[in-house]
Design a protein around this motif. Structure first.
Motif, short mmCIF file in Angstrom:
data_model
loop_
_atom_site.label_atom_id
_atom_site.label_comp_id
_atom_site.label_asym_id
_atom_site.label_seq_id
_atom_site.Cartn_x
_atom_site.Cartn_y
_atom_site.Cartn_z
N ILE A 91 7.96 6.95 0.22
CA ILE A 91 7.64 8.12 1.02
C ILE A 91 6.14 8.40 1.00
O ILE A 91 5.51 8.62 2.03
N LEU A 92 5.55 8.36 -0.18
CA LEU A 92 4.15 8.73 -0.31
C LEU A 92 3.25 7.77 0.47
O LEU A 92 2.32 8.19 1.14
N LYS A 93 3.55 6.47 0.37
CA LYS A 93 2.70 5.48 1.05
C LYS A 93 2.73 5.73 2.55
O LYS A 93 1.69 5.76 3.20
N ARG A 94 3.92 5.93 3.08
CA ARG A 94 4.03 6.20 4.52
C ARG A 94 3.29 7.48 4.90
O ARG A 94 2.63 7.54 5.92
N LEU A 95 3.44 8.51 4.05
CA LEU A 95 2.81 9.79 4.36
C LEU A 95 1.30 9.67 4.37
O LEU A 95 0.62 10.17 5.26
N LEU A 96 0.77 8.99 3.36
CA LEU A 96 -0.69 8.86 3.27
C LEU A 96 -1.24 8.09 4.46
O LEU A 96 -2.28 8.45 5.02
N GLU A 97 -0.54 7.04 4.84
CA GLU A 97 -1.03 6.27 5.98
C GLU A 97 -0.87 7.05 7.27
O GLU A 97 -1.68 6.96 8.18
N TYR A 98 0.17 7.86 7.31
CA TYR A 98 0.43 8.69 8.50
C TYR A 98 -0.67 9.73 8.71
O TYR A 98 -1.10 9.99 9.82
N ILE A 99 -1.14 10.33 7.61
CA ILE A 99 -2.19 11.35 7.80
C ILE A 99 -3.54 10.70 8.09
O ILE A 99 -4.52 11.39 8.33
N GLY A 100 -3.58 9.37 8.03
CA GLY A 100 -4.80 8.70 8.46
C GLY A 100 -5.56 8.00 7.36
O GLY A 100 -6.69 7.57 7.56
N LEU A 101 -4.95 7.87 6.19
CA LEU A 101 -5.58 7.06 5.16
C LEU A 101 -5.38 5.60 5.60
O LEU A 101 -4.30 5.23 6.06
N GLU A 102 -6.40 4.78 5.45
CA GLU A 102 -6.30 3.40 5.94
C GLU A 102 -5.18 2.67 5.20
O GLU A 102 -5.03 2.81 3.99
N GLU A 103 -4.45 1.85 5.94
CA GLU A 103 -3.44 1.02 5.30
C GLU A 103 -4.19 0.04 4.40
O GLU A 103 -5.16 -0.56 4.81
N GLY A 104 -3.74 -0.08 3.19
CA GLY A 104 -4.43 -1.01 2.30
C GLY A 104 -5.22 -0.32 1.20
O GLY A 104 -5.85 -0.96 0.37
N ARG A 105 -5.20 0.99 1.17
CA ARG A 105 -5.86 1.71 0.06
C ARG A 105 -4.91 1.83 -1.13
O ARG A 105 -5.34 1.85 -2.26
N VAL A 106 -3.63 1.96 -0.83
CA VAL A 106 -2.66 2.21 -1.89
C VAL A 106 -1.67 1.05 -1.97
O VAL A 106 -1.09 0.65 -0.96
N HIS A 107 -1.52 0.49 -3.16
CA HIS A 107 -0.67 -0.70 -3.33
C HIS A 107 0.32 -0.50 -4.48
O HIS A 107 0.04 0.22 -5.43
N PHE A 108 1.43 -1.19 -4.33
CA PHE A 108 2.45 -1.15 -5.38
C PHE A 108 2.89 -2.58 -5.68
O PHE A 108 2.93 -3.43 -4.78
N SER A 109 3.20 -2.82 -6.94
CA SER A 109 3.69 -4.16 -7.25
C SER A 109 4.62 -4.11 -8.46
O SER A 109 4.61 -3.15 -9.24
N TRP A 110 5.44 -5.12 -8.54
CA TRP A 110 6.25 -5.33 -9.74
C TRP A 110 5.66 -6.55 -10.46
O TRP A 110 5.58 -7.63 -9.90
N VAL A 111 5.24 -6.36 -11.67
CA VAL A 111 4.69 -7.49 -12.44
C VAL A 111 5.31 -7.43 -13.83
O VAL A 111 5.23 -6.41 -14.52
N SER A 112 5.97 -8.51 -14.23
CA SER A 112 6.61 -8.50 -15.55
C SER A 112 5.63 -8.98 -16.61
O SER A 112 4.54 -9.48 -16.29
N ALA A 113 6.05 -8.86 -17.85
CA ALA A 113 5.18 -9.22 -18.98
C ALA A 113 4.85 -10.71 -18.96
O ALA A 113 3.83 -11.14 -19.50
N SER A 114 5.67 -11.50 -18.32
CA SER A 114 5.42 -12.94 -18.33
C SER A 114 4.64 -13.39 -17.10
O SER A 114 4.35 -14.56 -16.94
N GLU A 115 4.33 -12.41 -16.21
CA GLU A 115 3.71 -12.82 -14.95
C GLU A 115 2.19 -12.58 -14.95
O GLU A 115 1.66 -11.87 -14.11
N GLY A 116 1.52 -13.19 -15.91
CA GLY A 116 0.06 -13.08 -15.95
C GLY A 116 -0.56 -13.59 -14.67
O GLY A 116 -1.50 -13.01 -14.12
N ASP A 117 -0.02 -14.69 -14.14
CA ASP A 117 -0.55 -15.27 -12.91
C ASP A 117 -0.38 -14.31 -11.75
O ASP A 117 -1.29 -14.10 -10.95
#
Lengths: 150, 315, 351, 282
Positions: A91-117
């Motif tokens: 919800i937040l990502k869509r809202l921020l981009e909707y109010i005009g924040l550039e797409e690409g300022r806010v990112h999310f990822s899943w990274v596990s303890a074994s995924e250093g790469d």
């Protein structure tokens, strides 16, 4: 895209859950993976602990980009914190981009303890995306309260 | 019998039989195009109650702080707010007696003022669906339906979703072509245009917090704007702080906002507040398939999850 | 309190200009002054704003949404700035150029004389307010279209009041007339090119327009015994009910030309900080909430009582006048339709 | 024109913990600019606004005597929700902060001369009463006053403020000191019980006596009732009030009781004045 000032380097804040993503970042370091130095890491107990305000305030305070990273679904140390986080961030990502924040300022990822790469890859990608956008301006607080009406 | 008479009858009965301590409804104090909330405790006063398209406040706003037993006059959207309040344990079902009103939409005064080129309405008489407005230099007959609030034009829940007594028959559903038309239009514009749009409308905000106070679901004992430790939002009219206030207030209504429009109507400077809350409602529906306040025991969409929730935005 | 020097009536030579030339007057003033005037913000909202050229001014309006107080007492104003824990740095308070407020309504002009009592009173002086006030010349524009909730008349002001201004203006239909009220106003008026002497019939015309406008002020309220009455009803059960529908938002106070309560907050980023004065409202619970958690005005009842008492009793006891100018903004904009006049009538009727 | 909103820089010369709970600290401040020090003339009972850049500002009663020129003393209670009080408690010696003042009216010392004084203080509201006691006990001033009784109430011995001062004053024979705590504690040589009933038992004579009462609102209220019962005239019961303040100069609009601002017209009021203002509290 705006003109970038000379020598400008993106400043990115990363909220990493201490169990997976932070450990992933650790692994990236231990395995001597090179990744972009533009990220400042804040360790949080869980991606579910990341108050949306942290993201908005970071942008307001002048961060050029924000990354939130947690455990993969099903792997949360607290069993489901990341599931809640996922809904909030959707919800937040869509809202921020909707109010005009550039797409690409806010990112999310899943990274596990074994995924250093993966961590290194995510950070590099985020940095490059933010670099292309240039310095943040839109939500940044400059606040010249000057005592005169607009 | 007209709905207003039925409403008064019902209210009298509730008070006379001491089933409730107070009836919260609308009364007409003579201001044109307006009603005002009233709190009736004496059965003899029930004739103060009115029901017309100027009954625009969401009276669910008054339920949360009460310790007594209250009957409340509630339109479709208002009953949805009450459902959310019950689901969020802010009021007890047994303490509220809902006088449900099927609602054909309420009038947005500002639209009338706009139509009259900001003319000063000194008198307004409603007859059937025609409002005869009089100023010092004009008289005009206006159709109620031409001046309905925006939220009413896209309303899909005109009838009470929960009530103890329904006053009048259910209205047929409104043929809503595109509930999110304005939102979609804005979504299709560029990021710069959207930023400019919100910067412009939000720069009119004077941070009076009427939107928050009028919202039945903004019941936090201490709003984040009032917290100072940490101070989440600056208190000045700095545009960045104002935008952050509105982003976060809207975000707090995620999956809870029933689009009653109380926030926008209360705004003294015509800030387009619903353009934020409605967008979130749209996303909630798209992403999680939820709509706020339609049934009891329903959880707010941010308070639970499905394992297969969309996550294509996550790397 | 400020005493306004007034000029002799023999010097009061009224000037006039065609309506379609009014922009030239503004354009002239803009060269020498910072000019503020009513500006159309959206379809329904006219508010004071800085005018860069004459065409921006919107002189066909009933009243501005927000009162003129913000030009002297802005919603947010830096008191001083600092670096780290270093001493406060106060920047130059004097505006770069002297200011003119063009087109203020007489009710708002009156409100400034009430604010003078607070900020330019006998004890502590408020330099931020006073400097702006001293460097500002006011052109009031008589109000030909009082709105349904206007009651300035009951406060002894009236839509054509010439008090508390430097230059009085009125719209005669096809022309504006200007009447100098203070020597400062006369000075400026004399320098404006293109003004003609008013016609001999204009005074009579003004008089007629005045009574016409006054007849449009439909609402009246009896304030004669209100301060004394309020002094006797502090603990009256009346207060238990009056606040019920009040939402506790700040509209009535923010849009009130005389409400002047404020908060002081610090804002800091890195080691650069500022102490800022911002509007506050007695409607807010946080207004009197103490760090200990104690709140002497704990509920809407105490807060509503404070608002009315302050305007109609305490202000009178302290400064000799009622802190209300009858502009009707609080009535027009109250989201729940609270009506100040009705509340006062209810108080008047209390036993 | 003097700008009443701009604080003077002061340095924190010494800070010490005042009570066992650890939420009261006493701060000794010195002016950074000697000019400010010379111009700062105050009377007992006045207060000042203390501020920390980037945090905020709040009013505190001055606990040192005007005759003590070396330092200005304040005792501050830290509240979990108090942004400034918490920041103050975190300051280390040598830090710079801001001070505005003196503000308020102070105790009517002129009117109190040749009277007996009954000084009643509860909890940490002893601050300006300490200033008052120090002042009247000064050798220059002592002859101008009659009998002086200092009545101090605290929750328990650990919460008793200014123990050094109390010990020093106890050695004197020109002041009577009565101390009471809420509940019995082993080895406590003084009185036990809430302020009001103990004061009632003590039954000080109202004859030619001015009573000054400071403390939490409930204590002020109960003690004033006791004193009134002991036939203290309303105008001889003096108290000092507190409310949230922002400007300290009667403009920001929040600290009024009736038409009087606690910051400007107070904080010291007689019981008579409070009655006329409709209210003992607000």
């Amino acid at each position: 895209m705006q003109e970038q000032p000379e020598n400008w380097e993106p400043r990115i804040i990363a909220f990493l859950c201490s169990w997976c993503s932070y450990a992933g970042a650790d692994l990236a370091g231990v395995s001597r993976r090179r990744y972009s130095p533009n990220v400042r890491i804040v360790k949080v107990p869980c991606s579910g602990r990341v108050n949306p305000f942290y993201i908005v305030k970071s942008l307001q305070q002048g961060c050029d980009g924000v990354l939130v990273s947690g455990c993969h679904p099903g792997e949360c140390h607290y069993s489901n914190g990341n599931y809640y986080a996922r809904r909030r961030f959707a919800i937040l990502k869509r809202l921020l981009e909707y109010i005009g924040l550039e797409e690409g300022r806010v990112h999310f990822s899943w990274v596990s303890a074994s995924e250093g790469d993966k961590f290194a890859k995510v950070v590099n990608e985020v940095t490059e995306t933010v670099r292309k956008l240039g310095p943040a301006t839109r939500l940044v607080k400059h606040s010249p309260v000057d005592g005169v009406v607009n | 019998m007209d709905l207003q008479t039925k409403l008064r009858q019902e209210a009298r009965k509730l008070l006379e039989e001491k089933l409730v301590d107070v009836v919260i409804g609308y009364e007409d104090e003579g201001a044109p195009l307006r009603t005002t909330p009233c709190f009736i405790t004496d059965p003899q006063d029930v004739d103060r109650l009115v029901w017309n398209p100027f009954c625009d406040h969401n009276l669910a706003r008054y339920l949360t702080a009460r310790k007594d037993k209250a009957a409340v006059v509630a339109k479709g959207c208002d009953t949805r707010a009450i459902v959310v309040l019950i689901n969020e344990n802010q009021i007890e079902r047994k303490n509220v007696n809902i006088l449900g009103m099927p609602c054909g939409g309420i009038v947005d005064r500002k639209k009338i003022y706009n139509h009259l080129k900001n003319g000063d309405v000194r008198e307004a008489v409603l007859k059937d669906k025609v409002i005869t407005v009089k100023g010092l230099e004009f008289t005009a007959d206006l159709m109620v339906d031409d001046f309905l609030a925006d939220c009413c034009l896209s309303c899909r829940h005109r009838n009470p979703v929960l009530c103890d007594v329904q006053i009048g028959e259910n209205l047929p559903p409104l043929d809503v072509k595109d509930e999110y038309k304005k939102i979609k239009q804005l979504e299709e514009s560029t990021s710069e245009e959207r930023w400019e749009y919100f910067r412009k409308t939000l720069s009119k905000c004077i941070r009076c917090y009427a939107c928050r106070e009028a919202c039945p679901l903004c019941y936090c004992q201490q709003c984040f704007t009032d917290q100072n430790f940490p101070a989440w939002v600056g208190k000045t009219t700095d545009i960045s702080d104002t935008i952050v206030f509105h982003i976060m207030r809207a975000f707090h209504t995620t999956g809870r906002c029933v689009d009653c429009g109380a926030c926008e109507r209360s705004c003294p400077n015509n800030v387009d507040i619903r353009m934020l809350t409605k967008k979130i409602a749209k996303d909630v529906k798209e992403l999680f398939g939820d709509e706020a306040g339609l049934q009891l025991e329903e959880k707010a969409p941010l308070s639970f999850y499905n394992e297969d929730d969309p996550q294509d935005f996550i790397k | 309190m400020r005493t306004t020097p007034r000029i002799l009536s023999s010097e009061k030579i009224m000037k006039t200009i065609k309506k379609d030339k009014i922009n030239t007057v503004l354009d002239f003033l803009i060269k020498k002054y910072q000019v503020f005037g009513p500006v159309q913000k959206d379809d329904l909202v006219v508010d004071f704003g800085r005018i860069q050229n004459g065409a921006q001014a919107c002189l066909e309006f009933s009243n501005t949404n927000e009162p003129a107080k913000k030009l002297f007492f802005p919603q947010a104003e830096t008191l001083f700035s600092y670096t780290g824990s270093d001493a406060a740095q106060v920047s130059e308070l004097k505006p770069e150029k002297p200011r003119i407020i063009f087109g203020m309504r007489p009710c708002d002009a009156k409100s400034l004389s009430l604010l003078d009592a607070v900020f330019d009173g006998p004890d502590y002086k408020d330099p931020y307010y006073i400097v702006k006030r001293k460097n500002t010349t006011i052109f009031t524009l008589a109000c030909r279209r009082p709105r349904s909730n206007c009651f300035c008349d009951s406060l002894g002001i009236g839509p054509f009041s010439k008090k508390d201004t430097d230059v009085f203006m009125a719209d005669l239909g096809d022309r504006y007339v200007f009447e100098p009220i203070t020597p400062g106003g006369a000075d400026i008026l004399n320098k404006i090119p293109g003004l003609e002497n008013a016609r001999p019939t204009d005074a009579e015309r003004l008089k007629n327009l005045r009574s016409e406008a006054e007849s449009k002020v439909a609402r009246k309220v009896d304030l004669d015994n209100l301060p004394e009455k309020l002094a006797r009803i502090f603990d009256h059960p009346f207060w238990d009910g009056i606040h019920q529908k009040c939402l506790g938002c700040g509209i009535c106070t923010y849009l009130c030309p005389t409400c002047h309560c404020f908060d002081i907050v610090d804002e800091q980023k890195d080691d650069k900080g500022r102490r800022i004065r911002i509007w506050d409202s007695c409607s807010y619970p946080t207004f009197t909430l103490e760090a200990s958690g104690h709140n002497p005005r704990a509920t809407g009842k105490e807060r509503m009582r404070q608002r009315l008492m302050h305007k109609f009793r305490y202000f009178v006891e302290n400064y000799g006048e009622i802190a209300c100018v009858g502009c009707g903004r609080c009535i027009n904009h109250c989201p729940v339709g609270s009506d100040l006049i009705r509340e006062i009538e209810n108080i008047n009727n209390l036993k | 024109m003097k700008n009443p909103y701009v604080p003077m820089p002061v340095k924190l010369k010494a800070v010490r913990l005042e009570n066992e709970t650890g939420d009261l600290k006493t701060f000794d401040l010195v002016f950074v600019n000697s000019g400010d020090a010379e111009n700062f003339k105050f009377v007992c009972g006045q207060f000042a606004m203390l501020s920390i850049n980037g945090v905020g500002e709040a009013p505190f009663g001055i606990a040192s005597s005007p005759l003590t020129k070396e330092v200005l003393r304040f005792t501050v209670k830290k509240y979990p929700k108090g942004v400034l009080t918490t920041a103050l408690h975190n300051l280390s010696e040598g830090s710079t902060l801001g001070l505005r003042g003196p503000l308020g009216n102070g105790f009517p010392l002129e009117k109190m001369t040749s009277k007996n004084l009954l000084v009643v203080g509860g909890g940490f509201a002893l601050t300006t009463l300490r200033a008052l006691t120090k002042y009247v006990l000064h050798e220059k001033n002592r002859p101008h006053y009659g009998d002086i009784t200092l009545f101090v109430a605290a929750r328990d011995p650990g919460e008793m403020l200014y123990k050094d001062d109390l010990a020093e004053w106890s050695k004197r024979n020109d002041i009577e000191i009565v101390q009471t705590i809420d509940k019995p504690v082993e080895d406590w040589p003084h009185k036990v019980g809430f302020a009001a009933p103990v004061l009632k038992d003590l039954a000080p004579s109202a004859q030619n006596t001015t009573a000054v009462v400071c403390g939490p609102p409930i204590m002020i209220e109960t003690c004033i009732k006791v004193l009134a019962g002991l036939h203290f005239p309303d105008e001889e019961i003096i108290t000092s009030l507190e409310m949230k303040m922002k400007c300290g100069i009667g403009k920001c609009g929040r600290c009024n009781i009736g038409s009087k601002y606690i910051c400007k017209d107070g904080p010291v009021f007689t019981y008579k004045q409070l009655k006329e203002l409709n209210s003992v509290t607000v």
